[in-house]
Design a protein around this motif. Structure first.
Motif, PDB file in Angstrom:
ATOM      1  N   ARG A  29      50.047 155.835  -3.864  1.00  0.00           N
ATOM      2  CA  ARG A  29      50.880 155.850  -4.943  1.00  0.00           C
ATOM      3  C   ARG A  29      52.462 155.564  -4.271  1.00  0.00           C
ATOM      4  O   ARG A  29      52.682 155.815  -3.185  1.00  0.00           O
ATOM      5  N   GLY A  30      53.174 154.772  -5.220  1.00  0.00           N
ATOM      6  CA  GLY A  30      54.496 154.256  -4.881  1.00  0.00           C
ATOM      7  C   GLY A  30      54.536 152.759  -4.254  1.00  0.00           C
ATOM      8  O   GLY A  30      55.812 152.304  -4.161  1.00  0.00           O
ATOM      9  N   ALA A  31      53.252 152.493  -3.680  1.00  0.00           N
ATOM     10  CA  ALA A  31      53.334 151.006  -3.325  1.00  0.00           C
ATOM     11  C   ALA A  31      53.284 150.056  -4.362  1.00  0.00           C
ATOM     12  O   ALA A  31      52.992 150.343  -5.590  1.00  0.00           O
ATOM     13  N   VAL A  32      54.074 148.827  -4.130  1.00  0.00           N
ATOM     14  CA  VAL A  32      54.277 147.846  -5.153  1.00  0.00           C
ATOM     15  C   VAL A  32      53.559 146.676  -4.538  1.00  0.00           C
ATOM     16  O   VAL A  32      54.256 146.296  -3.520  1.00  0.00           O
ATOM     17  N   ILE A  33      52.827 146.011  -5.437  1.00  0.00           N
ATOM     18  CA  ILE A  33      51.988 144.637  -4.859  1.00  0.00           C
ATOM     19  C   ILE A  33      52.333 143.755  -5.991  1.00  0.00           C
ATOM     20  O   ILE A  33      51.928 143.845  -7.183  1.00  0.00           O
ATOM     21  N   GLY A  34      52.844 142.553  -5.682  1.00  0.00           N
ATOM     22  CA  GLY A  34      53.218 141.484  -6.415  1.00  0.00           C
ATOM     23  C   GLY A  34      52.233 140.478  -6.951  1.00  0.00           C
ATOM     24  O   GLY A  34      50.832 140.739  -6.325  1.00  0.00           O
ATOM     25  N   PRO A  35      52.341 139.554  -7.631  1.00  0.00           N
ATOM     26  CA  PRO A  35      51.386 138.807  -8.058  1.00  0.00           C
ATOM     27  C   PRO A  35      50.569 137.777  -7.263  1.00  0.00           C
ATOM     28  O   PRO A  35      51.295 137.420  -5.974  1.00  0.00           O
ATOM     29  N   GLY A  36      49.198 137.647  -7.254  1.00  0.00           N
ATOM     30  CA  GLY A  36      48.719 136.835  -6.654  1.00  0.00           C
ATOM     31  C   GLY A  36      48.390 137.287  -5.177  1.00  0.00           C
ATOM     32  O   GLY A  36      47.974 136.546  -4.374  1.00  0.00           O
ATOM     33  N   CYS A  37      48.570 138.614  -4.843  1.00  0.00           N
ATOM     34  CA  CYS A  37      48.199 138.833  -3.485  1.00  0.00           C
ATOM     35  C   CYS A  37      46.808 139.314  -3.568  1.00  0.00           C
ATOM     36  O   CYS A  37      45.953 139.784  -4.453  1.00  0.00           O
ATOM     37  N   VAL A  38      46.209 138.975  -2.076  1.00  0.00           N
ATOM     38  CA  VAL A  38      44.915 139.495  -1.942  1.00  0.00           C
ATOM     39  C   VAL A  38      44.688 140.335  -1.060  1.00  0.00           C
ATOM     40  O   VAL A  38      45.163 140.235   0.409  1.00  0.00           O
ATOM     41  N   ILE A  39      44.057 141.479  -1.278  1.00  0.00           N
ATOM     42  CA  ILE A  39      44.156 142.593  -0.185  1.00  0.00           C
ATOM     43  C   ILE A  39      42.418 142.831   0.189  1.00  0.00           C
ATOM     44  O   ILE A  39      41.710 143.120  -0.855  1.00  0.00           O
ATOM     45  N   GLU A  40      42.224 142.403   1.581  1.00  0.00           N
ATOM     46  CA  GLU A  40      40.759 142.348   1.544  1.00  0.00           C
ATOM     47  C   GLU A  40      40.459 143.976   1.993  1.00  0.00           C
ATOM     48  O   GLU A  40      40.782 144.915   1.566  1.00  0.00           O
ATOM     49  N   SER A  41      39.043 143.828   2.824  1.00  0.00           N
ATOM     50  CA  SER A  41      38.201 145.222   2.563  1.00  0.00           C
ATOM     51  C   SER A  41      38.956 146.240   3.574  1.00  0.00           C
ATOM     52  O   SER A  41      39.714 145.722   4.675  1.00  0.00           O
ATOM     53  N   CYS A  42      38.867 147.482   3.476  1.00  0.00           N
ATOM     54  CA  CYS A  42      39.297 148.451   4.416  1.00  0.00           C
ATOM     55  C   CYS A  42      40.703 148.461   4.841  1.00  0.00           C
ATOM     56  O   CYS A  42      41.095 148.622   5.993  1.00  0.00           O
ATOM     57  N   VAL A  43      41.578 147.712   4.042  1.00  0.00           N
ATOM     58  CA  VAL A  43      42.969 147.683   4.130  1.00  0.00           C
ATOM     59  C   VAL A  43      43.683 149.333   3.760  1.00  0.00           C
ATOM     60  O   VAL A  43      43.178 149.752   2.728  1.00  0.00           O
ATOM     61  N   ARG A  44      44.607 149.581   4.484  1.00  0.00           N
ATOM     62  CA  ARG A  44      45.225 150.920   3.991  1.00  0.00           C
ATOM     63  C   ARG A  44      46.671 150.441   3.868  1.00  0.00           C
ATOM     64  O   ARG A  44      47.492 149.838   4.878  1.00  0.00           O
ATOM     65  N   ILE A  45      47.310 150.426   2.367  1.00  0.00           N
ATOM     66  CA  ILE A  45      48.628 150.153   2.097  1.00  0.00           C
ATOM     67  C   ILE A  45      49.347 151.481   1.830  1.00  0.00           C
ATOM     68  O   ILE A  45      49.040 152.276   0.832  1.00  0.00           O
ATOM     69  N   TYR A  46      50.444 151.919   2.480  1.00  0.00           N
ATOM     70  CA  TYR A  46      50.875 153.148   2.296  1.00  0.00           C
ATOM     71  C   TYR A  46      52.090 153.100   1.243  1.00  0.00           C
ATOM     72  O   TYR A  46      52.630 152.096   1.070  1.00  0.00           O
TER      73      TYR A  46
END
Length: 258
Positions: A29-46
């Motif tokens: 919660r709180g993370a902001v991800i913009g258009p077109g981003c690709v987050i692959e497997s087992c990623v942690r975005i704080y």
């Protein structure tokens, strides 16, 4: 691809509808991800992460993690701000900020190879390449169009000047001025980054001016202030001013020739 059913997107995370998220990734919660981003497997975005458009985050990366600082407390957390079109490969680790209001900042079009690390409160510009396991300690600054080779280790508060290259397995204890190649157990200048200069459109005349300026600064026998003044007087150019301002503003001192 969309969002994989095993991914965890906490309530309060803001993802543009075009974002793709791979298996077993977690976005807090709180993370902001913009258009077109690709987050692959087992990623942690704080949750302290703010990310622009068209970024790609490789398998197992940790983005916006707690700073590796013994003084860290959650209430001291500062953001990690990432621009556009960056590519972070497998296992990359980037810390959020702790001691500056702006936190950790990364610009556009950077390429971080596997297991590269950017510490808390660092500033990274545009079009930089970090080879495998290249590491920035806290508060380091990398300008633009820099190449950090594998297992480079940059001391906290050091700056890496534009269009420079650091050779592999090099420790950087002081600032690296623009346009040079640095190498050694403790970094020393071994020449100009001629390949990088050519690739980035610097003309023969500009490259010759840069070479002459460094000869004055490091080979003339003059004290630093006098050498910089002579270089600016004898070789007036934007590159001369860039080198002089970088050296004049150094707080840790600048590495010298081997």
């Amino acid at each position: 691809m969309g969002i994989h059913p095993t991914a965890i997107i906490e309530s309060g995370a803001q993802l543009h509808p075009s974002v793709q998220v791979g298996a077993y990734s977690i976005i807090e919660r709180g993370a902001v991800i913009g258009p077109g981003c690709v987050i692959e497997s087992c990623v942690r975005i704080y949750g302290a992460t703010r990310m622009g458009r068209d970024n790609r985050i490789g398998h197992g990366a940790t983005i916006g993690a707690e700073p590796q600082d013994l003084g860290y407390r959650p209430e001291l957390s500062k953001p990690l701000t990432i621009g556009d079109c960056n590519h972070f490969k497998e296992g990359v680790n980037i810390s959020r900020g702790i001691k500056t209001n702006q936190g950790t900042r990364i610009g556009d079009h950077n390429f971080l190879m596997a297991y590269a690390h950017i510490g808390h409160d660092c500033t990274v510009g545009d079009y930089n390449i970090f080879a495998n396991t290249a590491t920035l300690a806290g508060h380091a600054e990398v300008e633009n169009q820099v190449f950090l080779s594998g297992q480079t280790a940059v001391h906290q508060f050091c700056r890496i000047g534009a269009v420079s290259m650091i050779a592999g397995v090099t420790g950087v204890p002081q600032d690296v001025p623009p346009f040079v190649i640095a190498d050694g157990h403790r970094a020393r200048i071994i020449g100009l980054n001629l390949v990088g200069l050519r690739r980035n459109g610097y003309t023969q005349a500009q490259r010759s001016t840069i070479k002459a300026v460094y000869r004055v600064i490091f080979r003339s026998g003059l004290r630093q202030a006098a050498a910089l003044a002579k270089a600016e007087r004898d070789y007036p150019s934007p590159q001369t001013r860039q080198i002089a301002r970088f050296i004049e503003s150094s707080r840790r001192g600048v590495i010298s020739f081997a």
